[in-house]
Write a protein that holds these residues in place. Structure first.
Motif, PDB file in Angstrom:
ATOM      1  N   ILE A   1      -9.506  12.866  34.654  1.00 36.60           N
ATOM      2  CA  ILE A   1      -8.831  11.623  34.276  1.00 36.60           C
ATOM      3  C   ILE A   1      -8.091  11.059  35.483  1.00 36.60           C
ATOM      4  CG2 ILE A   1      -7.034  10.614  32.816  1.00 36.60           C
ATOM      5  CD1 ILE A   1      -9.602  11.306  31.323  1.00 36.60           C
ATOM      6  N   ASP A   2      -7.448  11.930  36.261  1.00 34.62           N
ATOM      7  CA  ASP A   2      -6.763  11.460  37.469  1.00 34.62           C
ATOM      8  C   ASP A   2      -7.760  10.881  38.466  1.00 34.62           C
ATOM      9  OD1 ASP A   2      -4.370  12.303  36.421  1.00 34.62           O
ATOM     10  OD2 ASP A   2      -4.379  14.224  37.484  1.00 34.62           O
ATOM     11  N   ALA A   3      -8.918  11.516  38.575  1.00 34.31           N
ATOM     12  CA  ALA A   3      -9.951  11.009  39.484  1.00 34.31           C
ATOM     13  C   ALA A   3     -10.440   9.641  39.022  1.00 34.31           C
ATOM     14  CB  ALA A   3     -11.117  11.987  39.568  1.00 34.31           C
ATOM     15  N   LEU A   4     -10.631   9.488  37.708  1.00 33.63           N
ATOM     16  CA  LEU A   4     -11.057   8.192  37.179  1.00 33.63           C
ATOM     17  C   LEU A   4     -10.024   7.108  37.474  1.00 33.63           C
ATOM     18  CD1 LEU A   4     -12.558   9.062  33.678  1.00 33.63           C
ATOM     19  CD2 LEU A   4     -13.762   8.200  35.673  1.00 33.63           C
ATOM     20  N   ILE A   5      -8.766   7.443  37.309  1.00 29.63           N
ATOM     21  CA  ILE A   5      -7.700   6.468  37.559  1.00 29.63           C
ATOM     22  C   ILE A   5      -7.693   6.054  39.030  1.00 29.63           C
ATOM     23  CG2 ILE A   5      -5.188   6.168  37.649  1.00 29.63           C
ATOM     24  CD1 ILE A   5      -5.093   7.885  35.054  1.00 29.63           C
ATOM     25  N   VAL A   6      -7.844   7.014  39.935  1.00 27.25           N
ATOM     26  CA  VAL A   6      -7.860   6.703  41.363  1.00 27.25           C
ATOM     27  C   VAL A   6      -9.079   5.842  41.711  1.00 27.25           C
ATOM     28  CG1 VAL A   6      -8.147   7.726  43.658  1.00 27.25           C
ATOM     29  CG2 VAL A   6      -6.522   8.710  42.053  1.00 27.25           C
ATOM     30  N   VAL A   7     -10.251   6.212  41.177  1.00 27.25           N
ATOM     31  CA  VAL A   7     -11.468   5.457  41.461  1.00 27.25           C
ATOM     32  C   VAL A   7     -11.343   4.028  40.932  1.00 27.25           C
ATOM     33  CG1 VAL A   7     -13.915   5.246  40.858  1.00 27.25           C
ATOM     34  CG2 VAL A   7     -13.008   7.425  41.646  1.00 27.25           C
TER      35      VAL A   7
ATOM     36  N   PHE B   1     -20.287   7.019  39.340  1.00 27.22           N
ATOM     37  CA  PHE B   1     -19.587   8.159  39.930  1.00 27.22           C
ATOM     38  C   PHE B   1     -18.459   8.634  39.018  1.00 27.22           C
ATOM     39  CE2 PHE B   1     -16.017   9.689  42.540  1.00 27.22           C
ATOM     40  CZ  PHE B   1     -16.592  10.817  43.077  1.00 27.22           C
ATOM     41  N   ALA B   2     -17.711   7.692  38.464  1.00 28.00           N
ATOM     42  CA  ALA B   2     -16.599   8.050  37.580  1.00 28.00           C
ATOM     43  C   ALA B   2     -17.109   8.722  36.306  1.00 28.00           C
ATOM     44  CB  ALA B   2     -15.793   6.808  37.236  1.00 28.00           C
ATOM     45  N   PHE B   3     -18.191   8.199  35.722  1.00 27.31           N
ATOM     46  CA  PHE B   3     -18.751   8.826  34.519  1.00 27.31           C
ATOM     47  C   PHE B   3     -19.318  10.205  34.832  1.00 27.31           C
ATOM     48  CE2 PHE B   3     -19.042   4.480  32.609  1.00 27.31           C
ATOM     49  CZ  PHE B   3     -18.164   4.740  31.572  1.00 27.31           C
ATOM     50  N   TYR B   4     -19.911  10.370  36.011  1.00 26.05           N
ATOM     51  CA  TYR B   4     -20.418  11.678  36.418  1.00 26.05           C
ATOM     52  C   TYR B   4     -19.266  12.681  36.508  1.00 26.05           C
ATOM     53  CZ  TYR B   4     -22.281  15.391  39.348  1.00 26.05           C
ATOM     54  OH  TYR B   4     -22.631  16.608  39.847  1.00 26.05           O
ATOM     55  N   GLN B   5     -18.188  12.275  37.144  1.00 23.96           N
ATOM     56  CA  GLN B   5     -17.022  13.156  37.255  1.00 23.96           C
ATOM     57  C   GLN B   5     -16.484  13.516  35.881  1.00 23.96           C
ATOM     58  OE1 GLN B   5     -15.489  14.568  39.913  1.00 23.96           O
ATOM     59  NE2 GLN B   5     -17.097  13.769  41.232  1.00 23.96           N
ATOM     60  N   TYR B   6     -16.414  12.543  34.994  1.00 25.82           N
ATOM     61  CA  TYR B   6     -15.889  12.767  33.660  1.00 25.82           C
ATOM     62  C   TYR B   6     -16.815  13.671  32.848  1.00 25.82           C
ATOM     63  CZ  TYR B   6     -13.824  11.778  29.128  1.00 25.82           C
ATOM     64  OH  TYR B   6     -13.230  11.902  27.917  1.00 25.82           O
ATOM     65  N   SER B   7     -18.130  13.481  32.978  1.00 19.38           N
ATOM     66  CA  SER B   7     -19.086  14.274  32.194  1.00 19.38           C
ATOM     67  C   SER B   7     -19.130  15.729  32.654  1.00 19.38           C
ATOM     68  CB  SER B   7     -20.486  13.664  32.285  1.00 19.38           C
ATOM     69  OG  SER B   7     -21.011  13.845  33.584  1.00 19.38           O
TER      70      SER B   7
END
Length: 164
Positions: free
Chosen positions: A42-48, A29-35
């Motif tokens: 980046i904020d979403a990745l940090i929260v996840v 999910f985090a890689f999908y958001q980043y891609s």
């Protein structure tokens, strides 16, 4: 025929597979958001990842607590009694001496639904004898406790099934 039960690698892996799937899902999910290049990714990745790390620590704590609660324990289930052996000391639990059997579990397991979260795999059974002596049998040692115990098992709901 007697049944002898001990903690095995299989029971360890069965309980830990939930956290592995959980971590894999959130990583994808985090890689999908980043891609996707979504703003604030980046904020979403940090929260996840903060959520994943916090939840993983909780599951690992539960796993270690369950392991050390029943480390060195073996159960021998006979027709009319259970022999609870811990580090070479045997205690006989005769079925007629049992005052109550309580099974502590999470909401999904309590309601008979499929386990989704890694914490749903952790439940334990507490056997209290008439002399108020009690024994804790965790799901790491005996995952099928609901079907196997004699008499009425009293289900108890807990949000997180820490051993009391």
């Amino acid at each position: 025929m007697d049944t002898i039960i001990k903690i095995s690698w299989r029971s360890h892996l069965k309980h830990l597979k939930g956290i592995f799937f959980f971590l894999a899902f959130f990583t994808l999910f985090a890689f999908y958001q980043y891609s996707k290049g979504i703003q604030h990714s980046i904020d979403a990745l940090i929260v996840v990842y903060a959520f994943m790390i916090g939840y993983s620590i909780l599951v690992l704590y539960l796993h270690l607590e369950y392991y050390f609660t029943n480390k060195g324990v073996s159960l021998t289930i006979e027709r009319d009694k259970i022999i609870y052996s811990k580090k070479g000391v045997d205690a006989e639990i005769n079925f007629q001496d049992i005052k109550k059997i309580e099974r502590f579990m999470t909401r999904r397991l309590f309601n008979g639904k499929h386990m989704i979260l890694p914490t749903d795999f952790y439940h334990y059974t507490k056997i209290t004898l008439r002399n108020d002596e009690s024994y804790v049998i965790t799901s790491l040692l005996f995952p099928d406790a609901k079907q196997k115990w004699p008499g009425n098992v009293e289900p108890k709901l807990k949000i997180i099934t820490f051993v009391d």
